[in-house]
Design a protein around this motif. Structure first.
Motif, PDB file in Angstrom:
ATOM      1  N   ILE A 180       0.855  -1.195   0.000  1.00  0.00           N
ATOM      2  CA  ILE A 180       0.000   0.000   0.000  1.00  0.00           C
ATOM      3  C   ILE A 180       0.887   1.240   0.000  1.00  0.00           C
ATOM      4  CG2 ILE A 180      -1.696   1.344   1.309  1.00  0.00           C
ATOM      5  CD1 ILE A 180      -2.863  -1.226   2.344  1.00  0.00           C
ATOM      6  N   PHE A 221       0.003  -6.306   5.223  1.00  0.00           N
ATOM      7  CA  PHE A 221      -0.015  -5.016   4.542  1.00  0.00           C
ATOM      8  C   PHE A 221       1.356  -4.374   4.709  1.00  0.00           C
ATOM      9  CE2 PHE A 221      -4.668  -5.248   5.488  1.00  0.00           C
ATOM     10  CZ  PHE A 221      -5.125  -5.126   4.185  1.00  0.00           C
ATOM     11  N   LEU A 257       3.259  -1.030   4.147  1.00  0.00           N
ATOM     12  CA  LEU A 257       2.968   0.386   3.898  1.00  0.00           C
ATOM     13  C   LEU A 257       4.220   1.069   3.366  1.00  0.00           C
ATOM     14  CD1 LEU A 257       0.996   1.146   7.181  1.00  0.00           C
ATOM     15  CD2 LEU A 257       0.056   0.582   4.942  1.00  0.00           C
ATOM     16  N   ILE A 305       3.453  -0.516  -5.839  1.00  0.00           N
ATOM     17  CA  ILE A 305       2.298  -0.553  -4.940  1.00  0.00           C
ATOM     18  C   ILE A 305       1.066  -1.173  -5.598  1.00  0.00           C
ATOM     19  CG2 ILE A 305       3.107   1.319  -3.462  1.00  0.00           C
ATOM     20  CD1 ILE A 305       1.349   3.237  -4.920  1.00  0.00           C
ATOM     21  N   LEU A 318      -2.141  -0.807  -3.981  1.00  0.00           N
ATOM     22  CA  LEU A 318      -3.269   0.074  -3.653  1.00  0.00           C
ATOM     23  C   LEU A 318      -2.701   1.379  -3.126  1.00  0.00           C
ATOM     24  CD1 LEU A 318      -6.582  -0.748  -1.905  1.00  0.00           C
ATOM     25  CD2 LEU A 318      -5.132   0.969  -0.838  1.00  0.00           C
ATOM     26  N   LEU A 352      -3.108   4.751  -0.832  1.00  0.00           N
ATOM     27  CA  LEU A 352      -3.783   5.431   0.263  1.00  0.00           C
ATOM     28  C   LEU A 352      -3.447   6.909   0.105  1.00  0.00           C
ATOM     29  CD1 LEU A 352      -5.445   4.119   2.539  1.00  0.00           C
ATOM     30  CD2 LEU A 352      -3.433   4.199   3.994  1.00  0.00           C
ATOM     31  N   CYS A 376      -1.292   2.340 -10.388  1.00  0.00           N
ATOM     32  CA  CYS A 376      -2.025   1.648  -9.337  1.00  0.00           C
ATOM     33  C   CYS A 376      -3.501   1.476  -9.711  1.00  0.00           C
ATOM     34  CB  CYS A 376      -1.898   2.488  -8.063  1.00  0.00           C
ATOM     35  SG  CYS A 376      -2.475   1.658  -6.617  1.00  0.00           S
ATOM     36  N   LEU A 426      -9.478  -1.397   4.360  1.00  0.00           N
ATOM     37  CA  LEU A 426      -8.343  -1.894   3.565  1.00  0.00           C
ATOM     38  C   LEU A 426      -8.491  -3.389   3.292  1.00  0.00           C
ATOM     39  CD1 LEU A 426      -5.310   0.004   5.168  1.00  0.00           C
ATOM     40  CD2 LEU A 426      -6.392   0.456   2.959  1.00  0.00           C
ATOM     41  N   THR A 466      -8.730  -5.264  -0.596  1.00  0.00           N
ATOM     42  CA  THR A 466      -7.606  -6.072  -1.109  1.00  0.00           C
ATOM     43  C   THR A 466      -8.081  -7.031  -2.194  1.00  0.00           C
ATOM     44  OG1 THR A 466      -7.937  -7.621   0.706  1.00  0.00           O
ATOM     45  CG2 THR A 466      -6.165  -6.028   0.956  1.00  0.00           C
TER      46      THR A 466
END
Length: 593
Positions: free
Chosen positions: A17, A85, A87, A107, A109, A111, A135, A206, A210
């Motif tokens: 992410i 996850f 980050l 990445i 996803l 944020l 993404c 989140l 996914t």
């Protein structure tokens, strides 16, 4: 346990992410609130970063949850039990956009962190652009909601959410979830005892967002290294994310920028020893006899699998938020793989005689775009061509959607000021990073996929002539007089200093319809002799005799001028010549169809 590629994997599925947003939107605080395990690069450990209070490099941290039910169904035989996850905390400071672009390529996803008090800012928009290229999914976090007065909080959150949905309606992220959070109530100076608000709800969101990312252990190994350090008695550890392929203990890996090859001694994923890692995994790889100061960030790979290139052909699309034209021969900051260098650009499109093609939809992650075809002809462009807006569909209420711009399919030749090392088919971004970082303007100009790279230093001589990009040329002059029934003398087709020998044998057309061939120069003033194989028509000879009559001369002083001959309303006969000149042809030959 083994997957189809025969690579040993853990029972934990890694999902990357990217945490992006404008400076001071609270990205690092949010990553801290979400995470249970911090990796070595995480949370502003860079001394320069601590001093300035901003994230200078990509920080990484992770947390693990039970695998959501919808993923268990998707995973099938893969046997994953936990979802990790990872980050990727990308810096938001405008001068560090190169780092963001590097992070965006790894990445699954995005944020997007937005300060609820400020809304979309310059870098928020730039992050959105990068996300659209790299993404498939996004979640928007409205951060710092604790700063809103309690009585007006929900109203302000709703108003900002509505504004953001409006901003996103013409992007691939239209309708994406927006969630309010207070990652660090009381601000950066508040004690850590203050509990973050909205984080459990964000974790559930989140989990719902996914999907099973496409992971392929086959092909050459490639890893983006973001941190390099030594451990006494162990060796040097390179941490990063596997972009493609897989790696196992005892494999040889190359650091292509240094032309150095080393053997993998051991590996860890978030402090747990593993024997192998594959695409999408976040891993620390330990090698011996390597000075970590030589590589802070960059790429490592299967030996000899990456190419160092001096120029490239890319598919190209202008970024809609970039103001101003994209001119051929302009210089841009070109980000290729994990390197950013200056490069000069030349735009071109299909020749009008070639079959027209619609622009390809942007390829999904891991999907190959159409290969570049050297055998086709292409038309040189002075600048990137902007298409006409066109209406597309409508929303669920039957209202028409906002118009979307459809540009013709175009390509660009990029010529780098210094060679770059990169994988095949990687994302390319052209930017104007020297634009004032405080100006409210998007600095990302175009993006594309690298289709062909030129590895030879002398590529202009040995490779570029294969690229059949031409300019259409048209010249016009006039017939001055007739030499005989099959020959005319022309003028104004060339400048006095032009070497007419270069044009001998080229075809011309008279405005009266006759076709001719340039035989050579005539005199020293740029005139030329034109042979008319079929001969001049009687009408043309009549016209030429009328227009070539000499004007009367005035009498000597005191005497009246001689009477003028009757005027004819005939126009001079023009000479037209069209040809193509191939831009990269070292001989600069002219070609006619």
């Amino acid at each position: 346990m083994a997957n189809a590629g025969g690579v040993q994997t853990s029972s934990t599925l890694n999902f990357n992410i990217g945490v992006l947003g404008h400076i001071d939107s609270g990205k690092t605080s949010l990553a801290k609130a979400l995470s249970t395990t911090a990796s070595t690069a995480a949370f502003d450990k860079n001394p320069q970063s601590k001093e300035r209070g901003i994230t200078l490099d990509l920080g990484f941290s992770s947390f693990t949850v039970d695998l959501p039910i919808h993923l268990k169904e998707q995973c099938g035989q893969a046997g994953y039990e936990r979802l990790q996850f990872t980050l990727v905390d990308c810096p938001g400071h405008a001068s560090l956009i190169r780092t963001i672009i590097g992070g965006a390529q790894i990445i699954d996803l995005m944020l997007l962190v937005v300060d609820v008090m400020k809304g979309v800012q310059t870098q928020t928009a730039e992050c959105l652009v990068i996300g659209e290229m790299a993404c498939p999914r996004m979640v928007v976090v409205l951060n710092k909601t604790d700063l809103l007065p309690a009585a007006k909080r929900q109203g302000a959150i709703d108003k900002m959410s509505k504004r953001l949905h409006k901003t996103l309606e013409n992007t691939r992220f239209h309708g994406c979830p927006i969630i309010p959070v207070a990652a660090k109530p009381g601000g950066p100076e508040a004690p850590d005892t203050e509990v973050a608000q909205g984080v459990p709800e964000l974790i559930e969101l989140l989990k719902a967002q996914t999907y099973l990312p496409r992971r392929d252990p086959s092909g050459p190994f490639l890893m983006a290294v973001d941190h390099c350090f030594s451990i006494r008695g162990q060796g040097t550890v390179m941490t990063g994310t596997v972009l493609q392929g897989a790696v196992s203990i005892n494999d040889s890996i190359e650091i292509p920028a240094l032309k150095v090859t080393r053997k993998v001694k051991s590996m860890q994923m978030f402090h747990k020893a593993v024997s192998s890692a594959m695409q999408g995994d976040r891993v620390g790889v330990c090698v011996t006899q390597f000075d970590p100061k030589q590589l802070e960030r960059g790429l490592v790979c299967t030996p000899e699998s990456l190419r160092t290139i001096y120029a490239a052909v890319i598919s190209v699309r202008k970024i809609a938020y970039f103001k101003g034209a994209l001119h051929t021969k302009s210089k841009f900051h070109i980000t290729v793989g994990h390197e950013t260098v200056m490069g000069r650009v030349t735009f071109f499109r299909h020749a009008p005689s070639e079959p027209r093609t619609e622009p390809d939809p942007a390829p999904s992650a891991g999907e190959d775009p159409a290969p570049f075809q050297f055998e086709r002809e292409y038309l040189y462009q002075e600048e990137y061509l902007i298409g006409q807006p066109r209406q597309e569909g409508g929303d669920s209420d039957g209202k028409p959607a906002a118009p979307k711009q459809q540009d013709e399919k175009q390509w660009a030749l990029l010529e780098f000021e210094k060679p770059v090392t990169c994988p095949r088919l990687c994302l390319v971004i052209g930017s104007k990073l020297d634009t004032d970082i405080h100006s409210n303007t998007c600095r990302l100009a175009f993006h594309g996929v690298l289709l062909e790279g030129f590895e030879e230093k002398n590529y202009p001589e040995c490779s570029l002539p294969r690229l059949r990009v031409y300019k259409s040329k048209h010249k016009e002059g006039q017939v001055e007089r007739v030499a005989d029934d099959y020959t005319v003398i022309g003028r104004n087709l060339f400048k006095k200093e032009t070497n007419i020998q270069l044009f001998v044998g080229l075809k011309v057309t008279l405005s009266t319809g006759e076709r001719g061939v340039i035989e050579g120069g005539f005199g020293q003033s740029g005139k030329m002799k034109i042979r008319i194989p079929e001969g001049l028509s009687a009408e043309t000879k009549l016209l030429l005799s009328a227009t070539s009559r000499k004007k009367p001369k005035g009498g000597s002083k005191g005497e009246p001028a001689k009477e003028e001959e009757p005027k004819t309303d005939s126009q001079p006969i023009s000479i037209q010549m069209s040809f193509k000149r191939y831009v990269f042809d070292p001989h600069k030959k002219m070609v006619q169809s």
